[in-house]
Design an enzyme around this catalytic site. Structure first.
Site, PDB file in Angstrom:
ATOM      1  N   HIS A   1       1.206  -0.880   0.013  1.00 30.13           N
ATOM      2  CA  HIS A   1       0.219   0.534  -0.214  1.00 30.13           C
ATOM      3  C   HIS A   1       1.537   0.960  -0.204  1.00 30.13           C
ATOM      4  O   HIS A   1       1.759   1.276   0.241  1.00 30.13           O
ATOM      5  CB  HIS A   1      -0.817   0.055   1.152  1.00 30.13           C
ATOM      6  CG  HIS A   1      -0.203   0.397   2.790  1.00 30.13           C
ATOM      7  ND1 HIS A   1       0.233   1.225   2.862  1.00 30.13           N
ATOM      8  CD2 HIS A   1      -0.502  -0.946   3.170  1.00 30.13           C
ATOM      9  CE1 HIS A   1       0.654   0.583   4.779  1.00 30.13           C
ATOM     10  NE2 HIS A   1       0.096  -0.907   4.474  1.00 30.13           N
TER      11      HIS A   1
ATOM     12  N   ASP B   1      -0.484   4.192   1.194  1.00 29.53           N
ATOM     13  CA  ASP B   1      -0.745   5.637   2.078  1.00 29.53           C
ATOM     14  C   ASP B   1       0.091   5.415   3.233  1.00 29.53           C
ATOM     15  O   ASP B   1       0.808   3.746   3.523  1.00 29.53           O
ATOM     16  CB  ASP B   1      -2.201   5.364   2.270  1.00 29.53           C
ATOM     17  CG  ASP B   1      -2.336   4.539   2.469  1.00 29.53           C
ATOM     18  OD1 ASP B   1      -2.772   2.611   2.471  1.00 29.53           O
ATOM     19  OD2 ASP B   1      -3.998   4.356   3.941  1.00 29.53           O
TER      20      ASP B   1
ATOM     21  N   ASP C   1       6.227   0.778   7.277  1.00 30.32           N
ATOM     22  CA  ASP C   1       5.084   0.880   6.663  1.00 30.32           C
ATOM     23  C   ASP C   1       4.473   1.855   5.698  1.00 30.32           C
ATOM     24  O   ASP C   1       3.655   2.692   6.564  1.00 30.32           O
ATOM     25  CB  ASP C   1       4.185   0.691   8.035  1.00 30.32           C
ATOM     26  CG  ASP C   1       2.671   0.100   7.583  1.00 30.32           C
ATOM     27  OD1 ASP C   1       2.348  -0.478   6.985  1.00 30.32           O
ATOM     28  OD2 ASP C   1       1.930   0.271   8.816  1.00 30.32           O
TER      29      ASP C   1
ATOM     30  N   GLU D   1      -4.744   1.652   2.346  1.00 31.98           N
ATOM     31  CA  GLU D   1      -5.633   0.295   3.303  1.00 31.98           C
ATOM     32  C   GLU D   1      -4.887   0.367   4.508  1.00 31.98           C
ATOM     33  O   GLU D   1      -5.786   0.090   5.393  1.00 31.98           O
ATOM     34  CB  GLU D   1      -4.029  -0.389   2.613  1.00 31.98           C
ATOM     35  CG  GLU D   1      -4.079  -1.873   3.647  1.00 31.98           C
ATOM     36  CD  GLU D   1      -3.255  -1.461   4.842  1.00 31.98           C
ATOM     37  OE1 GLU D   1      -3.253  -2.532   5.670  1.00 31.98           O
ATOM     38  OE2 GLU D   1      -2.354  -0.778   5.962  1.00 31.98           O
ATOM     39  N   GLU D   2      -4.772   1.636   5.390  1.00 35.62           N
ATOM     40  CA  GLU D   2      -4.888   2.388   6.414  1.00 35.62           C
ATOM     41  C   GLU D   2      -5.719   2.352   6.885  1.00 35.62           C
ATOM     42  O   GLU D   2      -5.890   2.517   7.991  1.00 35.62           O
ATOM     43  CB  GLU D   2      -3.719   3.108   7.102  1.00 35.62           C
ATOM     44  CG  GLU D   2      -2.096   3.147   6.556  1.00 35.62           C
ATOM     45  CD  GLU D   2      -1.445   2.337   7.306  1.00 35.62           C
ATOM     46  OE1 GLU D   2      -2.177   1.239   8.115  1.00 35.62           O
ATOM     47  OE2 GLU D   2      -0.111   1.435   7.556  1.00 35.62           O
TER      48      GLU D   2
ATOM     49  N   GLU E   1       4.293  -6.539   4.107  1.00 31.41           N
ATOM     50  CA  GLU E   1       3.939  -5.502   5.170  1.00 31.41           C
ATOM     51  C   GLU E   1       5.304  -5.798   6.157  1.00 31.41           C
ATOM     52  O   GLU E   1       5.377  -7.078   5.790  1.00 31.41           O
ATOM     53  CB  GLU E   1       2.484  -6.244   5.908  1.00 31.41           C
ATOM     54  CG  GLU E   1       1.499  -6.091   5.301  1.00 31.41           C
ATOM     55  CD  GLU E   1       0.668  -4.269   5.949  1.00 31.41           C
ATOM     56  OE1 GLU E   1       0.966  -3.937   6.444  1.00 31.41           O
ATOM     57  OE2 GLU E   1      -0.096  -4.161   5.242  1.00 31.41           O
TER      58      GLU E   1
ATOM     59  N   HIS F   1       3.383   3.424  13.099  1.00 37.67           N
ATOM     60  CA  HIS F   1       2.500   4.626  13.484  1.00 37.67           C
ATOM     61  C   HIS F   1       3.433   4.756  14.459  1.00 37.67           C
ATOM     62  O   HIS F   1       2.221   6.178  15.214  1.00 37.67           O
ATOM     63  CB  HIS F   1       1.337   3.750  13.698  1.00 37.67           C
ATOM     64  CG  HIS F   1       0.747   3.082  12.365  1.00 37.67           C
ATOM     65  ND1 HIS F   1      -0.584   2.735  12.624  1.00 37.67           N
ATOM     66  CD2 HIS F   1       0.721   2.658  11.333  1.00 37.67           C
ATOM     67  CE1 HIS F   1      -0.846   2.271  11.994  1.00 37.67           C
ATOM     68  NE2 HIS F   1      -0.480   1.861  10.896  1.00 37.67           N
TER      69      HIS F   1
END
Length: 382
Positions: free
Chosen positions: A71, A73, A103, A135-136, A163, A355
């Site tokens: 992903h 984003d 990530d 995705e997030e 991932e 994150h």
């Protein structure tokens, strides 16, 4: 770590693709980069034309290729105490710092950096790049791209979702359902509670009920469950309600998620929740006939189930593992599996850094991913 990997990581991190923003600048850059090597890209846009998935094939249009999915984003940096610019890669003490280094832009960047080598190798089976958006916030982008992959490319043998798994094969992940509940009550002076219906107080009862369902799951944990935590979780993340201390609140909204174990249907929790909400309505409406409780589904991404298959066998062999692990977070892997693909998660970096402020990836993880993809492409070229 190869210079071209670092260059591509630096480039992709430089695009601010926080989910609330467009990802088109990054997507167009990747499209132009691939075009410069004679590789055609296909974009699958959202309805607003503000975001797009990208898929592209390097090698012959034959069956048996491998999809590398990632992903584009990233999560916000708002309010986080970063020591450096989150969208500028900083290399220090064997780490690369920046939002998305872990990530999960590094995986896609390492693979993209290899395109010139892939072309030189003369692959006999293709590599398919699959880059998605959003995705997030609920895995919203991947389904439309998966639809196109099913019709527009020769059938792949496996999908690898990159991932951050510390380059360990992951064979199962939890699903996620995101929901928003809105309570409408009736305003009155807070000294006259008998004349009002407090949306905030009602929401508190509902939130306590959600927490109670999770407590039941925790108490009934299967000791053989491999997930951590080893049960379906329910969590309320945001609450908004009320206007003043001395006004009985008319409206309260809260968002919550259900992260379900493979095989546990999250809708059964919603049904129980709705039944409890319905039981509160008669007392509310006796005071305010217009009082209501409504819940909308914001996202629904299925779990990845451990079903064995080509993807697992392939990645086990490349990593030198005999078994895979499981993770509690959700990804687009379950969506690929639901459409008939053999899927496994495996990518550089640790989810422990995802994150976080000062997000980073160890350079050793970049190198490990390079070696992994080199071994994969050697197989595809043989």
């Amino acid at each position: 770590m190869k210079p071209q990997s670092l260059d591509m990581i630096t480039t992709l991190i430089g695009f601010d693709t926080v989910s609330r923003n467009s990802n088109l600048e990054l997507i167009h850059h990747v499209r132009d980069y691939l075009a410069g090597h004679g590789v055609e890209s296909h974009l699958v846009s959202n309805e607003e034309q503000t975001k797009a998935n990208l898929f592209a094939t390097v090698g012959p249009d034959v069956e048996g290729g491998i999809v590398l999915s990632g992903h584009t984003d990233v999560v916000p940096v708002d309010g986080q105490p970063w020591d450096t610019d989150p969208f500028t890669v900083v290399q220090k003490d064997g780490r690369l710092y920046g939002r998305g280094t872990c990530d999960m832009k590094a995986f896609s960047a390492i693979a993209l950096a290899m395109v010139p080598d892939l072309i030189k190798k003369g692959l006999k089976r293709p590599i398919h790049f699959a880059l998605s958006y959003d995705e997030e916030i609920g895995c919203f982008g991947a389904p439309s791209m998966i639809d196109r992959l099913l019709t527009d490319i020769a059938k792949p043998s496996a999908v690898i979702v990159g991932e951050p798994t510390s380059m360990r094969p992951i064979v199962a992940h939890k699903g996620i359902a995101a929901l928003r509940t809105t309570v409408i009550g009736h305003e009155a002076h807070s000294s006259q509670v008998q004349r009002g219906v407090s949306a905030v107080m009602t929401a508190a009862k509902l939130i306590a009920f959600i927490d109670g369902m999770m407590a039941e799951n925790k108490a009934a944990t299967d000791p053989a469950c491999r997930f951590e935590p080893p049960y379906t979780t329910l969590h309320v993340g945001v609450v908004h309600g009320g206007t003043a201390l001395n006004i009985i609140s008319r409206e309260c909204t809260f968002t919550w998620d259900i992260r379900s174990l493979p095989g546990d249907d999250w809708r059964r929790y919603l049904e129980r929740f709705q039944a409890y909400a319905d039981s509160l309505l008669p007392a509310m409406r006796a005071i305010a006939p217009a009082a209501s409780i409504s819940t909308e589904i914001l996202a629904d991404a299925p779990p990845l189930q451990d079903r064995g298959g080509v993807a697992q066998d392939l990645v086990f062999g490349l990593c030198g593992h005999t078994h895979g692990d499981v993770v509690p977070y959700a990804a687009e892997a379950g969506q690929f599996q639901e459409r008939g693909f053999s899927v496994v998660l495996c990518g550089p970096g640790s989810i422990d850094q995802a994150h976080q402020p000062n997000e980073y990836i160890d350079v050793s993880q970049v190198t490990a991913c390079e070696h992994f993809l080199e071994k994969l492409t050697d197989q595809l070229a043989s």
